[in-house]
Design an enzyme around this catalytic site. Structure first.
Site, short mmCIF file in Angstrom:
data_model
loop_
_atom_site.label_atom_id
_atom_site.label_comp_id
_atom_site.label_asym_id
_atom_site.label_seq_id
_atom_site.Cartn_x
_atom_site.Cartn_y
_atom_site.Cartn_z
N SER A 178 -0.88 1.97 7.12
CA SER A 178 -0.16 2.65 6.04
C SER A 178 0.29 1.64 5.01
O SER A 178 0.57 0.48 5.34
CB SER A 178 1.03 3.45 6.55
OG SER A 178 1.99 2.60 7.07
N PRO B 23 9.41 1.75 13.46
CA PRO B 23 9.03 0.55 12.71
C PRO B 23 10.22 -0.39 12.53
O PRO B 23 11.38 0.01 12.68
CB PRO B 23 8.60 1.09 11.34
CG PRO B 23 8.50 2.58 11.51
CD PRO B 23 9.44 2.94 12.61
N HIS C 131 11.49 7.19 13.60
CA HIS C 131 10.54 7.69 12.60
C HIS C 131 10.49 9.20 12.44
O HIS C 131 9.92 9.71 11.47
CB HIS C 131 9.16 7.16 12.99
CG HIS C 131 8.25 6.91 11.84
ND1 HIS C 131 8.21 7.71 10.72
CD2 HIS C 131 7.33 5.95 11.62
CE1 HIS C 131 7.31 7.25 9.88
NE2 HIS C 131 6.76 6.18 10.39
N TYR D 120 5.75 13.33 16.92
CA TYR D 120 6.90 12.60 17.46
C TYR D 120 7.52 13.23 18.71
O TYR D 120 7.61 12.60 19.75
CB TYR D 120 7.99 12.45 16.38
CG TYR D 120 7.51 11.60 15.23
CD1 TYR D 120 7.29 10.24 15.40
CD2 TYR D 120 7.23 12.16 13.99
CE1 TYR D 120 6.82 9.46 14.36
CE2 TYR D 120 6.75 11.38 12.95
CZ TYR D 120 6.55 10.03 13.14
OH TYR D 120 6.06 9.26 12.13
N1 COA Z 1 -8.09 1.35 -11.67
C1 COA Z 1 -7.02 0.61 -12.01
N2 COA Z 1 -5.79 0.83 -11.51
C2 COA Z 1 -5.64 1.84 -10.62
C3 COA Z 1 -6.70 2.64 -10.24
C4 COA Z 1 -7.99 2.37 -10.80
N3 COA Z 1 -9.06 3.08 -10.47
N4 COA Z 1 -6.25 3.56 -9.34
C5 COA Z 1 -4.93 3.33 -9.21
N5 COA Z 1 -4.55 2.30 -9.98
C6 COA Z 1 -3.20 1.75 -10.13
C7 COA Z 1 -2.17 2.85 -10.22
O1 COA Z 1 -2.04 3.29 -11.55
C8 COA Z 1 -0.93 2.14 -9.70
O2 COA Z 1 -0.44 1.32 -10.75
P1 COA Z 1 1.10 0.79 -10.78
O3 COA Z 1 1.20 -0.26 -9.71
O4 COA Z 1 1.20 0.20 -12.14
O5 COA Z 1 1.94 1.98 -10.56
C9 COA Z 1 -1.47 1.22 -8.63
O6 COA Z 1 -2.85 1.04 -8.95
C10 COA Z 1 -1.33 1.73 -7.22
O7 COA Z 1 -2.08 2.89 -7.05
P2 COA Z 1 -2.90 3.19 -5.71
O8 COA Z 1 -3.40 1.98 -5.07
O9 COA Z 1 -3.91 4.25 -6.02
O10 COA Z 1 -1.86 3.67 -4.70
P3 COA Z 1 -0.71 4.68 -4.81
O11 COA Z 1 0.49 3.94 -5.27
O12 COA Z 1 -1.10 5.90 -5.57
O13 COA Z 1 -0.56 5.03 -3.28
C11 COA Z 1 -0.89 6.19 -1.26
C12 COA Z 1 -1.53 5.69 -2.55
C13 COA Z 1 -1.89 7.01 -0.49
C14 COA Z 1 -0.47 5.00 -0.41
C15 COA Z 1 0.36 7.01 -1.65
O14 COA Z 1 -0.02 8.14 -2.38
C16 COA Z 1 1.11 7.50 -0.45
O15 COA Z 1 0.82 8.55 0.08
N6 COA Z 1 2.14 6.75 -0.02
C17 COA Z 1 2.91 7.07 1.15
C18 COA Z 1 2.42 6.27 2.32
C19 COA Z 1 3.40 6.34 3.45
O16 COA Z 1 3.83 7.39 3.84
N7 COA Z 1 3.75 5.16 3.95
C20 COA Z 1 4.78 4.99 4.91
C21 COA Z 1 4.42 5.40 6.27
S1 COA Z 1 5.71 5.01 7.38
#
Ligand code: COA
Length: 622
Positions: A552, A74, A318, A61
């Site tokens: 993201s 954003p 951001h 940044y």
């Molecule tokens: N089979 C079935 N379900 C699964 C699965 C699998 N193999 N793997 C994951 N799931 C489920 C999870 O249990 C979760 O369930 P829920 O909705 O009931 O809680 C759901 O799927 C979502 O999981 P997943 O898709 O793996 O994503 P996550 O929520 O763990 O997110 C990231 C992953 C990388 C996006 C997250 O860890 C992250 O870092 N987020 C921040 C991103 C960010 O900074 N964004 C803003 C930028 S400005």
């Protein structure tokens, strides 16, 4: 280094790949510079809370010289409200401010509960520092590097005076909301102050749109700011804005045809006849100097936006925090504002003893006005160049993805890879932000989704499905890659992508580490002119960091979404919000690029998601 080499593999031909492998080996091997720099980082780790944070913040940044809007800030859109009178606007906005004050009270007590990771080693505490940098903070432009103003918190028992800045018709008003001697303003009192502003601002003849300077190139804004500061009154204005809790922008609606493109996919919501893409434009940049871009302070961490036609949202700076923290906070504000029935009573405080809010008056020279004009031109050109659309994919959502035993995030990342490959016949370096809040002061590292496994899978998915040949009158169909094979390659790609995601959130990503090694090379170089190690000067390093897909996941509780611009002239920005039965994408590109188009990308994404559905629906049948 093995991981870095693997990320380059799908981006380079064999010969180039072999060449860069040798450069990497030279750097990382015994006698190379790599091990020495690693020791430097390990030493730094002993001395600092987070050895990477400052390097990362500057690189991501504060060193960036591009204007904040579109390139960095954003925008977030909330479902529009129905306002019938100006009082409705003031009431709703007062309620948002009231919610912000409730939250600030908790922050002042340092009483925010510590969040815990819910999956992948669940229960680990998450660093909360970002949450304390959202209210009362501001980015400050610098000629070479920007700085941050971080709010101070009261010491035990201390009462702070707090204020918000309200912008209306490009004017700034200072509204004290918490006076040390009389406590916090009631919602009615805030509403009365807002009504005063809504009444006063349209009558002012001499508009000086100083806010436009905050949407200018950072070094130019820094110089302009230094000159403004020479006047005592301007200095005070800047200080009031910098230290305010947040900025509230009372906006005008953009015209219906502002974003003249047909929205693809599900309809979503409207404010009057303005669609979601139009609303997102308003939140990301304000619509240009003729609309609301002067009604902004793009350096301020939080700008709440409420528009007369009911459009509501947020623009945020951001550098202080990630979207996840901001979304969570803002959703709370909105819930609070919507939870109470809308009262159309004129606030009792209208006749109260409170003085009207102070309008900030600027002392501007002709040179300042010229700079404002220049800033307006730069910003207007940038806005005209933004190809942006909200694309709701309604075919299915995360329920189906989970039913295929795949993480929805992994699934969508692979869909983006396929969509890109279908358009360009190759993969591009892809950035996905992964939260590293399991570490003190952790922000994000980069999930790199363009893997060799993804490449093999997208190649298989794009082989001609049916090749027809005429034998007499009969058509024979050749499946060049069988579904079984596609499924095997899919499993490989999913395994790789899942590993990459988990590695990142557990602190085993490569981007922060590589950045650390690069900065360590600068820190330890005997002279400023000493060249960086070849690994960082080779064109392959630029290629690996030229993120033509900047993505993201921004998951929200309600029907809101967040979007941003691309980070490369020929690239795409793609945020996504997976819902149970649909996915909301915000896609962005630049019109000036001859190779990108959000319409084409949305179409390719739709085809990709449909093809994945039909392949994976067969899973139980095979
Ligand atoms: N089979 C079935 N379900 C699964 C699965 C699998 N193999 N793997 C994951 N799931 C489920 C999870 O249990 C979760 O369930 P829920 O909705 O009931 O809680 C759901 O799927 C979502 O999981 P997943 O898709 O793996 O994503 P996550 O929520 O763990 O997110 C990231 C992953 C990388 C996006 C997250 O860890 C992250 O870092 N987020 C921040 C991103 C960010 O900074 N964004 C803003 C930028 S400005």
């Amino acid at each position: 280094m093995k991981k870095y080499s693997k990320t380059l593999q799908p981006l380079l031909d064999e010969k180039e790949y072999e060449r860069i492998r040798r450069i990497i080996e030279k750097f990382a091997g015994a006698g190379g510079l790599g091990p020495k720099l690693q020791l430097y980082l390990m030493d730094r780790r002993e001395k600092m809370d987070n050895w990477a944070y400052e390097y990362w913040l500057n690189d991501m940044y504060l060193n960036c010289r591009l204007p904040n809007p579109i390139n960095s800030n954003p925008g977030m859109v909330f479902p529009p409200r129905k306002f019938t009178t100006i009082l409705d606007v003031a009431r709703f906005t007062a309620r948002l401010i009231d919610a912000a004050l409730n939250h600030k009270d908790i922050l002042n007590l340092k009483a925010l509960p510590v969040e815990k990771a819910t999956s992948r080693e669940p229960g680990q505490p998450l660093c909360m520092s970002q949450y304390y940098r959202i209210l009362g903070c501001c980015r400050i432009p610098g000629r070479i590097r920007d700085a941050q103003y971080i709010a101070e918190f009261p010491k035990d028992g201390e009462q702070l005076s707090e204020h918000v800045i309200v912008m209306c018709r490009s004017q700034q008003y200072c509204v004290p909301v918490h006076a040390a001697d009389r406590g916090r303003l009631t919602e009615d009192e805030i509403c009365a102050q807002l009504l005063y502003i809504l009444d006063d601002a349209p009558c002012l003849p001499d508009i000086k749109p100083v806010g436009l300077l905050t949407g200018w190139k950072r070094s130019l804004w820094a110089e302009a700011r230094e000159d403004l500061m020479k006047e005592e009154r301007n200095r005070r204005n800047l200080e009031l804005i910098t230290k305010s809790l947040l900025v509230v922008c009372l906006d005008e609606a953009l015209t219906n045809n502002f974003n003249c493109r047909l929205q693809r996919g599900g309809k979503g919501f409207y404010a009057g006849s303005r669609d979601e893409s139009n609303l997102a434009h308003q939140m990301i940049h304000g619509g240009g100097s003729q609309f609301n871009s002067a009604n902004r302070w793009f350096d301020k961490t939080v700008q709440l936006i409420v528009s007369g036609d009911g459009a509501c949202g947020l623009c945020y700076e951001h550098s202080m925090a990630e979207g996840v923290a901001v979304v969570q906070l803002l959703e709370g504000f909105w819930k609070h504002a919507e939870s109470l029935p809308q009262s159309s009573d004129v606030p009792a405080a209208c006749g109260s003893h409170l003085p009207p809010p102070e309008r900030l008056e600027w002392i501007l020279e002709a040179s300042d006005m010229k700079r404002i004009e220049d800033a307006a031109q730069v910003l207007d050109d940038l806005i005209k160049d933004l190809d942006f659309q909200v694309y709701r994919y309604e075919g299915y959502g995360k329920n189906f993805m989970k039913s295929r035993k795949v993480s929805p995030d992994v699934y969508i990342q692979l869909a983006l890879q396929l969509a890109y490959y279908k358009l360009y016949g190759k993969l591009a370096a892809t950035y996905e932000s992964a939260s590293t809040r399991r570490f003190l002061l952790g922000r994000v590292d980069c999930i790199r989704s363009a893997s060799p496994e993804a490449l093999e899978w997208v190649k298989a998915m794009t082989q001609p499905r049916d090749e027809a040949d005429d034998i007499g009158n009969k058509k024979v169909t050749f499946h060049l890659v069988s579904d079984d094979k596609k499924m095997l390659l899919w499993d490989d790609a999913v395994r790789q992508q899942t590993e990459e995601m988990v590695d990142n959130i557990l602190g085993q990503g490569i981007d922060i580490h590589l950045l650390g090694l690069r900065e360590a090379a600068k820190d330890t170089s005997p002279t400023a002119a000493s060249p960086l190690p070849e690994i960082f000067t080779d064109p392959s390093y630029r290629l690996a960091n030229r993120f033509l897909l900047s993505t993201s996941q921004v998951a929200t509780g309600g029907n809101t979404f967040m979007g941003y611009g691309p980070v490369e002239p020929d690239g795409y920005g793609a945020s996504y919000n997976p819902k149970n039965d649909h996915v909301i994408f915000c896609l962005s590109a630049f019109w000036s690029s001859e190779v990108t188009s959000t319409s084409k990308f949305a179409q390719s994404l739709e085809e990709s998601l449909n093809a994945m559905h039909s392949l994976l629906s067969k899973r139980n049948e095979i």
